[in-house]
Design an enzyme around this catalytic site. Structure first.
Site, PDB file in Angstrom:
ATOM      1  N   HIS A   1       0.812  -1.221   0.000  1.00  0.00           N
ATOM      2  CA  HIS A   1       0.000   0.000   0.000  1.00  0.00           C
ATOM      3  C   HIS A   1       0.844   1.269   0.000  1.00  0.00           C
ATOM      4  O   HIS A   1       0.585   2.184   0.792  1.00  0.00           O
ATOM      5  CB  HIS A   1      -0.935   0.013   1.221  1.00  0.00           C
ATOM      6  CG  HIS A   1      -1.836  -1.171   1.303  1.00  0.00           C
ATOM      7  ND1 HIS A   1      -2.365  -1.634   2.487  1.00  0.00           N
ATOM      8  CD2 HIS A   1      -2.306  -1.984   0.341  1.00  0.00           C
ATOM      9  CE1 HIS A   1      -3.114  -2.686   2.243  1.00  0.00           C
ATOM     10  NE2 HIS A   1      -3.093  -2.937   0.953  1.00  0.00           N
ATOM     11  N   PRO A   2       1.814   1.408  -0.896  1.00  0.00           N
ATOM     12  CA  PRO A   2       2.575   2.655  -0.881  1.00  0.00           C
ATOM     13  C   PRO A   2       1.722   3.835  -1.332  1.00  0.00           C
ATOM     14  O   PRO A   2       0.918   3.708  -2.256  1.00  0.00           O
ATOM     15  CB  PRO A   2       3.712   2.382  -1.882  1.00  0.00           C
ATOM     16  CG  PRO A   2       3.160   1.367  -2.822  1.00  0.00           C
ATOM     17  CD  PRO A   2       2.258   0.509  -1.986  1.00  0.00           C
TER      18      PRO A   2
END
Ligand SMILES: Cc1cc2nc3c(=O)[nH]c(=O)nc-3n(C[C@H](O)[C@H](O)[C@H](O)COP(=O)(O)OP(=O)(O)OC[C@H]3O[C@@H](n4cnc5c(N)ncnc54)[C@H](O)[C@@H]3O)c2cc1C
Length: 555
Positions: free
Chosen positions: A488-489
């Site tokens: 989930h960057p």
């Protein structure tokens, strides 16, 4: 518009230059929605540049294909992060989709929007129009919810099908009963009024097949005739005339391919995702002066926030060995797999229709915590080294636990001026003291859940971190040794007011100080949200399409 050919020796492709109204870099979650929405007007022309191939590979569409696409370099950027101060000397693998649909074509299918306060915080940070009440209509417009949910929160007529996991596994049922025995309520809809509680996961799956952003939005748009998709088109530079972005240079067919250019009459839109959008800005001379000069890149526009502020969720996975029942680890072995393949072919159900996580649990790390700050997932399976790429042979069950709103921040910076070289990705997991505390609390809760009474008939022993781990320091040590990304960057081209040092785009997602250039993808999030990022990235693009067209949902 056509450019004049300089000489007969010049490759044909390099002088054929076209102009479209919009050039979108990246056909990922955001790019697909944008192409669809902007293309609703038949007088508008759109070119979408995608570095990867078409999304034909069967493993993209088969839900259990997740485990194969996880390392498949033909459709995955397969990045490697830098060793962090709290990752036990490990470089953590960071998969990213590189095909139509982007990461939504290789992700874990989970549909999870986040909490009201996530978006209210964005608005409080100076971003007008991004509070929960502003973004809720966009979540609803995108979605075709099949199943439980209050229509005040859920959409029923959009293109993105959202269903609930329909595999009723005894281990999942026992896990949920265990959560309830610890005081965590069953929540029929974590995408409704309240997120907290436990339930089966909601997924972007229809009839046993993945619903990627390409499937829901791009492919229907491509049929209209005004949306032109170029695959194997690796954008290498934004073309500027003064402070205005007027086009994009790209290489067709990889490093040794043909150099091409495409012009944008109205706007260039970067939707390359949280690692690649800042990389392309930096390659184009937009970013920190110091960084650009260190790589010999001329500074076109100094913007120190580009690439800075990276956030991600960091998850240690607690694993227990299982007895008295088969887990997915066994069901995918030998003849079982053939039976499951046949079942999927006939009914689109069974093992091959499963996602990597099956039950979701949201809870808080302490009694005084304002809203849930822990996200836990349960799977009746276990993976080698706790990473989701390869199943173990022994029976196992896994609880991944992570802090929802970490404070640690890192960065994405070009490694060189070579557009084909992967950027430096330093997430700085667990650098903030609060993050370490909450992650330890999550691991302790994971243990309590696995040791709960309803799971007792199946629980054999804790394999990782193991019963010898008892103190907070020992839990933290285990977390640093085996935690991984949850993929989930975000937050590398943050949205914020012009007078903040960190902001890259304004609340219309226009790059500060430049014209004709927007960033629209997960990178614009000013702060990490309490969720997996696909749903909110789609929402960002849906809202941005209205901002570009000067529309609002009520108009
Ligand atoms: C393995 C994995 C599992 C995940 N699981 C979930 C989940 O279950 N639920 C969830 O909500 N989220 C999940 N996510 C996260 C979610 O999918 C992403 O946050 C979301 O898709 C990001 O959308 P985006 O538009 O920002 O970027 P992306 O979807 O990554 O799209 C970027 C696109 O731009 C292209 N591109 C990049 N650079 C260039 C260039 N220079 N030229 C041309 N094209 C370029 C890329 O190839 C890609 O297609 C997961 C992600 C991964 C990788």
């Amino acid at each position: 518009m056509k450019k004049t050919r300089q000489s007969n020796k010049e490759p044909l492709e390099s002088w054929m230059m076209e102009t479209f109204d919009y050039v979108i870099v990246g056909a990922g979650s955001a790019g697909c929605v944008l192409a669809n929405r902007l293309g609703e007007d038949p007088s508008i022309s759109i070119c979408v540049l995608e570095a990867g191939p078409r999304d034909w590979h069967p493993y993209i569409h088969l839900p259990a294909g997740f485990i194969k696409t996880f390392h498949m370099r033909s459709i995955n950027w397969a990045y490697q992060q830098e060793v962090g101060p709290w990752t036990g000397g490990r470089s953590i693998y960071a998969p990213r989709g590189k095909t139509l649909g982007g990461s939504s074509s290789i992700n874990g299918h989970i549909y999870n929007r986040g909490q009201r306060q996530d978006f209210d915080t964005w608005a409080q940070m100076g971003n007008r129009g991004w509070s929960y009440s502003d973004v809720l209509p966009h979540f609803k417009r995108l979605e075709r919810r099949i199943g439980e949910g209050d229509d005040e929160y859920r959409g029923r007529e959009g293109s993105l099908t959202v269903t609930t996991m329909d595999w009723k596994d005894p281990l999942c049922e026992a896990f949920m009963a265990g959560a309830i025995s610890l005081g965590i309520p069953r929540n029929p809809d974590y995408n409704g009024a309240i997120q907290e509680g436990v339930s089966y996961a909601q997924r972007t799956i229809r009839n046993g097949l993945r619903v990627s952003a390409a499937k829901a939005f791009l492919h229907p748009a491509s049929k209209r005739g005004n949306v032109h998709v170029r695959t194997h088109a690796h954008a290498t530079q934004i073309i500027f005339e003064g402070k205005r972005a007027v086009g994009v240079r790209y290489i067709k067919g990889g490093r040794n391919g043909a150099p091409m250019e495409v012009r944008a009459g109205r706007e260039v839109i970067l939707s390359g995702g949280s690692y690649n959008s800042p990389q392309l800005l930096q390659l184009s001379g937009v970013g920190s002066t110091e960084l650009l000069r260190s790589h010999g890149i001329e500074v076109h526009h100094a913007l120190p926030g580009v690439g800075e502020g990276l956030q991600d969720h960091y998850a240690p996975r607690t694993v227990a060995r299982v007895k008295n029942i088969k887990t997915i680890n066994q069901l995918r072995q030998g003849w079982h797999l053939w039976v499951e393949a046949l079942k999927w072919a006939i009914t689109r159900r069974g093992l091959l229709s499963l996602s990597p996580t099956m039950v979701y649990c949201f809870w808080h790390s302490g009694e005084t915590t304002e809203s849930s700050d822990l996200q836990l997932t349960f799977t009746p399976a276990s993976y080698k080294e706790g990473v989701q790429g390869q199943l173990e042979n022994e029976p196992g069950m896994t609880v991944a636990s992570w802090q929802q709103r970490p404070e640690s921040r890192g960065y994405v910076r070009i490694r060189s001026a070579d557009p084909f070289q992967a950027p430096i990705i330093q997430t700085n997991y667990l650098v903030a003291e609060l993050d370490r505390r909450v992650v330890v609390a999550g691991m302790k809760l994971a243990r309590r859940l696995l040791k709960s009474e309803p799971l007792a008939p199946y629980y054999d022993y804790e394999d990782f971190p193991g019963d010898q781990v008892r103190s907070d320091d020992e839990f933290l040590d285990a977390a640093t040794k085996r935690g991984t990304t949850t993929f989930h960057p975000g937050c590398t081209c943050r949205m914020g007011p012009a007078d903040s040092t960190w902001a890259v785009v304004d609340d219309q997602l226009r790059v500060h100080g430049l014209q004709g250039l927007r960033v629209i993808d997960a990178s614009i999030m000013p702060r990490m949200i309490s969720a997996n990022l696909n749903a909110s990235t789609l929402m960002i693009a849906d809202k941005a399409s209205d901002l570009i067209r000067g529309k609002s949902l009520s108009s």
